[in-house]
Each structure stands twice: as C-alpha cells, then as structure tokens.
Design a protein around this motif. Structure first.
Motif, PDB file in Angstrom:
ATOM      1  N   ALA A   1       0.812  -1.212   0.000  1.00  0.00           N
ATOM      2  CA  ALA A   1       0.000   0.000   0.000  1.00  0.00           C
ATOM      3  C   ALA A   1       0.846   1.263   0.000  1.00  0.00           C
ATOM      4  N   ARG A   2       2.141   1.141   0.306  1.00  0.00           N
ATOM      5  CA  ARG A   2       3.022   2.297   0.362  1.00  0.00           C
ATOM      6  C   ARG A   2       4.021   2.326  -0.802  1.00  0.00           C
ATOM      7  N   LEU A   3       3.904   1.365  -1.698  1.00  0.00           N
ATOM      8  CA  LEU A   3       4.731   1.384  -2.896  1.00  0.00           C
ATOM      9  C   LEU A   3       4.194   2.412  -3.884  1.00  0.00           C
ATOM     10  N   ASP A   4       5.010   2.796  -4.838  1.00  0.00           N
ATOM     11  CA  ASP A   4       4.571   3.740  -5.872  1.00  0.00           C
ATOM     12  C   ASP A   4       3.393   3.176  -6.659  1.00  0.00           C
ATOM     13  N   THR A   5       3.304   1.852  -6.725  1.00  0.00           N
ATOM     14  CA  THR A   5       2.276   1.188  -7.535  1.00  0.00           C
ATOM     15  C   THR A   5       1.013   0.867  -6.743  1.00  0.00           C
ATOM     16  N   ALA A   6       0.838   1.456  -5.583  1.00  0.00           N
ATOM     17  CA  ALA A   6      -0.343   1.175  -4.772  1.00  0.00           C
ATOM     18  C   ALA A   6      -1.608   1.352  -5.606  1.00  0.00           C
ATOM     19  N   GLY A   7      -2.484   0.351  -5.542  1.00  0.00           N
ATOM     20  CA  GLY A   7      -3.719   0.396  -6.308  1.00  0.00           C
ATOM     21  C   GLY A   7      -3.619  -0.179  -7.704  1.00  0.00           C
ATOM     22  N   ILE A   8      -2.409  -0.521  -8.131  1.00  0.00           N
ATOM     23  CA  ILE A   8      -2.188  -1.110  -9.449  1.00  0.00           C
ATOM     24  C   ILE A   8      -1.898  -2.600  -9.271  1.00  0.00           C
ATOM     25  N   PRO A   9      -2.568  -3.478  -9.998  1.00  0.00           N
ATOM     26  CA  PRO A   9      -2.286  -4.910  -9.843  1.00  0.00           C
ATOM     27  C   PRO A   9      -0.855  -5.244 -10.281  1.00  0.00           C
ATOM     28  N   ASP A  10      -0.306  -6.273  -9.677  1.00  0.00           N
ATOM     29  CA  ASP A  10       1.038  -6.706 -10.065  1.00  0.00           C
ATOM     30  C   ASP A  10       1.047  -7.102 -11.540  1.00  0.00           C
ATOM     31  N   PRO A  11       2.182  -6.905 -12.219  1.00  0.00           N
ATOM     32  CA  PRO A  11       2.228  -7.271 -13.640  1.00  0.00           C
ATOM     33  C   PRO A  11       2.083  -8.767 -13.850  1.00  0.00           C
ATOM     34  N   ASP A  12       1.242  -9.141 -14.799  1.00  0.00           N
ATOM     35  CA  ASP A  12       1.111 -10.542 -15.182  1.00  0.00           C
ATOM     36  C   ASP A  12       2.277 -10.967 -16.067  1.00  0.00           C
ATOM     37  N   LEU A  13       2.754 -10.024 -16.867  1.00  0.00           N
ATOM     38  CA  LEU A  13       3.788 -10.315 -17.857  1.00  0.00           C
ATOM     39  C   LEU A  13       4.790  -9.172 -17.880  1.00  0.00           C
ATOM     40  N   ILE A  14       6.075  -9.518 -17.791  1.00  0.00           N
ATOM     41  CA  ILE A  14       7.150  -8.530 -17.954  1.00  0.00           C
ATOM     42  C   ILE A  14       7.971  -8.932 -19.173  1.00  0.00           C
ATOM     43  N   ILE A  15       8.081  -8.014 -20.111  1.00  0.00           N
ATOM     44  CA  ILE A  15       8.840  -8.234 -21.346  1.00  0.00           C
ATOM     45  C   ILE A  15      10.099  -7.376 -21.297  1.00  0.00           C
ATOM     46  N   ARG A  16      11.235  -7.978 -21.643  1.00  0.00           N
ATOM     47  CA  ARG A  16      12.457  -7.198 -21.827  1.00  0.00           C
ATOM     48  C   ARG A  16      12.991  -7.444 -23.228  1.00  0.00           C
ATOM     49  N   THR A  17      13.242  -6.370 -23.937  1.00  0.00           N
ATOM     50  CA  THR A  17      13.799  -6.485 -25.277  1.00  0.00           C
ATOM     51  C   THR A  17      15.327  -6.485 -25.223  1.00  0.00           C
ATOM     52  N   SER A  18      15.950  -6.789 -26.357  1.00  0.00           N
ATOM     53  CA  SER A  18      17.406  -6.715 -26.605  1.00  0.00           C
ATOM     54  C   SER A  18      18.157  -7.973 -26.238  1.00  0.00           C
ATOM     55  N   GLY A  19      17.482  -8.991 -25.707  1.00  0.00           N
ATOM     56  CA  GLY A  19      18.162 -10.234 -25.394  1.00  0.00           C
ATOM     57  C   GLY A  19      18.747 -10.317 -24.007  1.00  0.00           C
ATOM     58  N   GLU A  20      18.787  -9.222 -23.270  1.00  0.00           N
ATOM     59  CA  GLU A  20      19.276  -9.265 -21.888  1.00  0.00           C
ATOM     60  C   GLU A  20      18.243  -9.984 -21.025  1.00  0.00           C
ATOM     61  N   GLU A  21      18.723 -10.773 -20.065  1.00  0.00           N
ATOM     62  CA  GLU A  21      17.821 -11.597 -19.266  1.00  0.00           C
ATOM     63  C   GLU A  21      17.973 -11.272 -17.783  1.00  0.00           C
ATOM     64  N   ARG A  22      17.547 -10.105 -17.412  1.00  0.00           N
ATOM     65  CA  ARG A  22      17.534  -9.672 -16.016  1.00  0.00           C
ATOM     66  C   ARG A  22      16.499  -8.567 -15.864  1.00  0.00           C
ATOM     67  N   LEU A  23      16.110  -8.299 -14.608  1.00  0.00           N
ATOM     68  CA  LEU A  23      15.084  -7.295 -14.337  1.00  0.00           C
ATOM     69  C   LEU A  23      15.659  -5.902 -14.114  1.00  0.00           C
ATOM     70  N   SER A  24      16.950  -5.826 -13.796  1.00  0.00           N
ATOM     71  CA  SER A  24      17.623  -4.530 -13.662  1.00  0.00           C
ATOM     72  C   SER A  24      16.877  -3.578 -12.722  1.00  0.00           C
ATOM     73  N   ASN A  25      16.532  -4.087 -11.542  1.00  0.00           N
ATOM     74  CA  ASN A  25      15.958  -3.234 -10.489  1.00  0.00           C
ATOM     75  C   ASN A  25      14.594  -2.678 -10.884  1.00  0.00           C
ATOM     76  N   PHE A  26      13.818  -3.478 -11.606  1.00  0.00           N
ATOM     77  CA  PHE A  26      12.507  -3.046 -12.087  1.00  0.00           C
ATOM     78  C   PHE A  26      11.416  -3.889 -11.445  1.00  0.00           C
ATOM     79  N   LEU A  27      10.529  -3.265 -10.679  1.00  0.00           N
ATOM     80  CA  LEU A  27       9.348  -3.915 -10.105  1.00  0.00           C
ATOM     81  C   LEU A  27       9.704  -5.213  -9.372  1.00  0.00           C
ATOM     82  N   LEU A  28      10.730  -5.168  -8.538  1.00  0.00           N
ATOM     83  CA  LEU A  28      11.187  -6.387  -7.877  1.00  0.00           C
ATOM     84  C   LEU A  28      10.145  -6.949  -6.922  1.00  0.00           C
ATOM     85  N   TRP A  29       9.469  -6.118  -6.175  1.00  0.00           N
ATOM     86  CA  TRP A  29       8.423  -6.589  -5.262  1.00  0.00           C
ATOM     87  C   TRP A  29       7.230  -7.118  -6.054  1.00  0.00           C
TER      88      TRP A  29
END
Length: 247
Positions: free
Chosen positions: A171-199
């Motif tokens: 409830a105190r995250l920036d995304t409060a009120g937004i459902p968690d992502p069902d799908l995360i896509i990363r382009t360019s072939g890199e296979e890491r989240l790079s500090n993106f939406l870790l929770w």
C-alpha cells in the motif's frame, strides 16, 4: 482495431524497453537516434495495448541508475519526455488513457516534475487503459521508501506495532492500487530485471526477446501476448489440482 483476442489476456503488462543505443550503434548512428526511434515503437505498443484490451501498461522509461549516463544522453532523453507530453499527451487523452508516473520525484528539476504532474492531472479522470511511466525509478529505492513510510506510521501510532505485513508495504509502494504485472517483457536479449518492479514481479511471467526496442513492433507485441496465453500460471500451487486418493 486489431482482431487479436486471447482467453488469457494479461491485465497488466510491463516492459523494459532496452537496446536503443545498441540498435543505433549497429547502424553507425548516435545513441540519440536510437532513442528517437524507440519513441516510435512506444507509440505503436501503447496503441496496440489499448486496442487489444490491456488494462495496465507499465514502461521503464528512465531508471534511477540512468543518471550515470553521459549528460548529453540524459538531456536528449529529457527532451523526448518533453516531446511526449507536448505532442502525444493529447492523443492519449483522446483515447481515454490515464497516465500515472512512478518513481522518486525528490530532487527532480521543476520543469521535468511539472511535465509529469501535467500528464497525470490532464488524464486523471480517464477510464481506459492506465499507462504507467516508471521515471527516475528503481525498485530497491521504491521498497526502501515504502518501508520508511511504514516505520513512520508505526512510530506515529497510525499503524500497530505488528502492522508490518505484505499488504501494508504494498500500500506504500509507488504502484499502490495497481495490480502486479502478469507479464514482464524485456527487449534486446538481456535476461535480467535490472531493479525493475522487484516486489511486484514475484509471480510475473518473464519474457526476454532478442529484438532491440526500436525493432519491437506490433507483431512482436502480439506474439508475446500469444505466448503468454499458452503459459500455465500456478502461483506456487498445482494447476490443475492433483487428485489424491482418500483425500
């Protein structure tokens, strides 16, 4: 309106738009050219997402680590943000898209901060797709700020001492009120989240595609949605449930 339909369309898609610079370098062009071409891809994907019925689309636009890049590149990225608000916000508003910005707003220059606020305020009453722009965003920073806010609320007595729960942090995250992502896509072939939406990505489906972001068009996006629809999401359980004799 595209004819794409899926019985398992994700409600929330998040994208790490990676590879603009490498796309430009491969063409002996400056990195700024890649960022400009990436903006065209952004337009295409946002329109397509709205057309097929995605309810939330989150784009990793500028990370808190991007400040380490050359100043000239940062200036160019900020120029693209200004272009987005001045040129594209009207179209998003006409398409009933609501814009929401996540990330740390402390110490942002007033001209950039005002642009972000303008985008949110202009579209705040729209009821279509929510476009979430992650700007000056880093997931560890987000979690740290959320926990600090919860600690303050406990100390003030607004939250009980045993009130440290997943729900309280969410409830105190920036995304409060937004459902968690069902799908995360990363382009360019890199296979890491790079500090993106870790929770928020605890149970997200992850998809790493080889195309650089400027080459990731409508067909690529629809193909990613189709692949998602074929996956079996179990959220730590068994699906379908296993029948145990005698149970």
């Amino acid at each position: 309106m595209t004819s794409f339909m899926s019985p398992a369309l994700p409600e929330h898609v998040a994208i790490i738009m990676d590879g603009n610079g490498r796309w430009a370098n491969a063409r002996n062009m400056p990195r700024a050219y890649g960022h400009r071409q990436g903006m065209e891809t952004l337009h295409t994907v946002v329109r397509t997402a709205g057309d097929v019925g995605i309810k939330y689309l989150t784009l990793f636009a500028f990370s808190s680590e991007n400040w380490r890049r050359p100043e000239t590149e940062i200036i160019d990225l900020f120029g693209l943000l200004k272009t987005f608000v001045r040129r594209d916000l009207a179209e998003l508003h006409a398409r009933d898209v609501r814009v929401r910005v996540i990330g740390d707003r402390a110490n942002l220059k007033s001209d950039i901060l005002n642009l972000l606020i303008e985008a949110e305020q202009k579209t705040r009453n729209n009821g279509g797709m929510t476009l979430v722009i992650a700007f000056n965003y880093g997931a560890r920073d987000e979690i740290t700020r959320a926990v600090a806010a919860l600690v303050r609320d406990i100390r003030s007595g607004d939250v009980a001492d045993d009130g440290v729960t997943e729900e309280a942090i969410s409830a105190r995250l920036d995304t409060a009120g937004i459902p968690d992502p069902d799908l995360i896509i990363r382009t360019s072939g890199e296979e890491r989240l790079s500090n993106f939406l870790l929770w928020q990505s605890a149970y997200s489906e992850l998809m790493f595609v080889p195309e650089y972001w400027p080459d990731f068009g409508k067909d690529n996006f629809l193909a990613a949605l189709a692949q998602y629809s074929s996956r079996n999401r179990r959220f730590g359980g068994l699906n379908p449930p296993v029948s145990v004799a005698g149970s």
